[in-house]
Design a protein around this motif. Structure first.
Motif, PDB file in Angstrom:
ATOM      1  N   LEU A   1      -6.202  40.043   2.564  1.00 21.91           N
ATOM      2  CA  LEU A   1      -6.082  41.411   2.061  1.00 21.91           C
ATOM      3  C   LEU A   1      -4.937  42.067   2.818  1.00 21.91           C
ATOM      4  O   LEU A   1      -4.979  42.211   4.040  1.00 21.91           O
ATOM      5  CB  LEU A   1      -7.383  42.187   2.277  1.00 21.91           C
TER       6      LEU A   1
ATOM      7  N   SER B   1      -2.215  44.364  -1.544  1.00 18.95           N
ATOM      8  CA  SER B   1      -3.502  44.419  -2.248  1.00 18.95           C
ATOM      9  C   SER B   1      -3.913  45.868  -2.481  1.00 18.95           C
ATOM     10  O   SER B   1      -4.445  46.216  -3.546  1.00 18.95           O
ATOM     11  CB  SER B   1      -4.586  43.707  -1.438  1.00 18.95           C
TER      12      SER B   1
ATOM     13  N   TYR C   1      -1.651  47.365  -5.231  1.00 15.80           N
ATOM     14  CA  TYR C   1      -2.111  46.877  -6.527  1.00 15.80           C
ATOM     15  C   TYR C   1      -3.356  47.643  -6.979  1.00 15.80           C
ATOM     16  O   TYR C   1      -3.455  48.101  -8.129  1.00 15.80           O
ATOM     17  CB  TYR C   1      -2.416  45.380  -6.452  1.00 15.80           C
TER      18      TYR C   1
ATOM     19  N   ASN D   1      -7.561  42.177  -5.635  1.00 23.59           N
ATOM     20  CA  ASN D   1      -6.219  41.596  -5.799  1.00 23.59           C
ATOM     21  C   ASN D   1      -6.021  40.973  -7.173  1.00 23.59           C
ATOM     22  O   ASN D   1      -5.019  40.288  -7.421  1.00 23.59           O
ATOM     23  CB  ASN D   1      -5.940  40.550  -4.709  1.00 23.59           C
TER      24      ASN D   1
END
Length: 498
Positions: free
Chosen positions: A121, A125, A128, A178
């Motif tokens: 992570l 991430s 996103y 993710n």
């Protein structure tokens, strides 16, 4: 550190201190060996704890539409922050934050976090997930105050704010993912649990990459229950162990379980027509506010599941605590004085109240009608369908109306004080001193106290209460039940069955 770990640590420290302690000098007291009782460990449970979910709805947090699944997903996905019962941001995976300028917020995360499938992570991430959340049913309104996110490194994310906002970090409660899915098509998170499937059932199981998390409930069964009424029946008969109800339909009388009230940011208020009629007069608006007994409305219409307020901010929040203390009970003497100051004659004190079909608001309106009549107003209630109600509000076809809105966790009131705001109707933004002082406050050109003073003098709308929700759980479930809005399972590792 969980309470269980803390208890063990304190016990170890106590034992260590007793072993190294010395007898008094010159004493012939013999040393004694330390005798301890064997410790008991709760057996892990893989079948007892059950939650409802909606099979027909997505379990992707950025696509989920039902409260049912949103609750489950808080166990699977981490967020940067979670908010407590005072709507103060508490770190979840974030390790720090700083406001680099008036519209730049930097947040730091650690480098060692893994998703349940073993991938890292990173700041990318988070970026996103932010972009996904901006368009999601659950977070899109909450994130209007943040326009962009950028990864400055693997561990630093910079958020660009839509306006100056010292509480913008309170908004960073969106799920972090993710885009990966497991072999069964379930989304991957980094939270305490992960989705699983087997023998025709769906469940949550402990995320093995969260080695510090050692709960009693290592597997949680997910039961497909869709309607609110069925969920309430399921908790009553023990088919599920835990649920959260937002109390928007006043279902508390049906619940036969142990309960915990949860603060929400759902503000119930009186909208006023500041353009036309007697409510154009600020003294009439003050009189309406003085005449209303908010405490009675909370106890009767909302069955105690609300908090009275005369401030636009939640009374438990930091900003709410900055407001001057104004009695939430009716003050008829002040109401009649405000009417006298308005210059209107008693024959002119006619008020039309608009309300929709919501049962709680209908109950509230009945009380408000009585309270306004006690102050000298002649009151008519117009109960309309939701569609007609919305039409009348947007076209200012009311004197006052009863509304409800969810205030964002940063307590911003822009929906009332900006063009295009969803709750601006009736407020004359070009002439409202409250709107001007609030916008100045956000720009850093004024203090919150100046806004609160102008608000109390002008009353562009009249706050009544903030609703509460209810955590409802099995009578057999043990442990200190902690849970908050959007952080329902705050200390699930401490829960167990006897």
């Amino acid at each position: 550190m969980t309470k269980r770990y803390l208890s063990v640590l304190l016990a170890v420290i106590a034992v260590a201190l007793s072993l190294v302690s010395c007898t008094p000098r010159g004493s012939d007291t013999a040393a004694h060996s330390l005798v301890t009782e064997p410790s008991t460990k709760l057996v892990t449970d893989t079948t007892g704890f059950k939650l409802s979910y909606s099979q027909s709805d997505s379990l992707n947090p950025f696509e989920t539409k039902t409260l049912n699944n949103q609750i489950v997903e808080t166990l699977v996905f981490d967020s940067l922050f979670v908010t407590d019962e005072s709507f103060e941001a508490q770190p979840s995976i974030a390790t720090g934050y700083s406001y680099e300028s008036s519209n730049k917020l930097n947040v730091t995360i650690p480098s060692g976090i893994l998703f349940s499938n073993g991938t890292k992570l990173t700041a990318n991430s988070v970026v996103y997930s932010f972009n996904q959340a901006k368009g999601s049913p659950h977070w899109k309104n909450m994130l209007k105050g943040i326009s962009d996110a950028e990864a400055l490194s693997d561990t630093v994310i910079q958020f660009t704010l839509s306006y100056k906002n010292p509480n913008a970090h309170n908004l960073l409660t969106f799920a972090i993912a993710n885009g990966d899915e497991d072999k069964n098509g379930y989304p991957i998170g980094s939270g305490r649990y992960q989705f699983g499937e087997g023998n025709g059932s769906v469940f949550l199981e402990v995320n093995k990459n969260r080695t510090e998390f050692t709960p009693h409930f290592t597997k949680i069964q997910l039961i497909n229950i869709t309607s609110a009424e069925s969920i309430e029946n399921a908790i009553n008969i023990g088919n599920i162990s835990y649920t959260f109800r937002d109390m928007s339909t006043g279902s508390e009388n049906k619940m036969q379980c142990r309960t915990k009230a949860v603060n929400l940011t759902n503000l119930v208020y009186v909208g006023v027509n500041g353009y036309n009629g007697i409510t154009k007069n600020k003294n009439i608006r003050k009189a309406i506010s003085f005449a209303i007994d908010r405490d009675t409305i909370v106890k009767s219409a909302y069955r105690g599941y609300a908090k009275s307020t005369t401030s636009p901010f939640h009374p438990s929040s930091y900003l709410g605590k900055q407001a001057a203390v104004i009695d939430t009970a009716a003050d008829l003497a002040s109401a009649k004085q405000a009417i006298a100051n308005s210059g209107y004659k008693s024959s002119e004190l006619k008020i039309d109240i608009l309300v929709n079909k919501n049962l709680q608001r209908i109950s509230a309106v009945k009380l408000i009608k009585q309270q306004l009549e006690a102050a000298g107003f002649k009151v008519t209630v117009n109960r309309e369908s939701n569609k007609q109600y919305q039409y009348n509000v947007k076209n200012r076809a009311f004197d006052i109306y009863i509304g409800e809105t969810r205030v964002p966790d940063d307590m911003n009131l822009l929906s009332f004080f900006t063009d295009g705001g969803a709750t601006r109707y009736g407020i004359n933004l070009n002439k409202s001193k409250s709107a001007k002082t609030y916008r100045n406050y956000l720009k850093g050109d004024g203090e919150i106290g100046s806004f609160l003073l102008s608000f109390s003098q002008e009353m562009p709308f009249i706050p009544l209460l903030y609703r509460q929700g209810m955590i409802c759980y099995s009578k057999a479930l043990q442990g200190d039940m902690q849970g908050y809005s959007d952080n329902y399972f705050a200390n699930i590792e401490d829960w167990y069955y006897n």
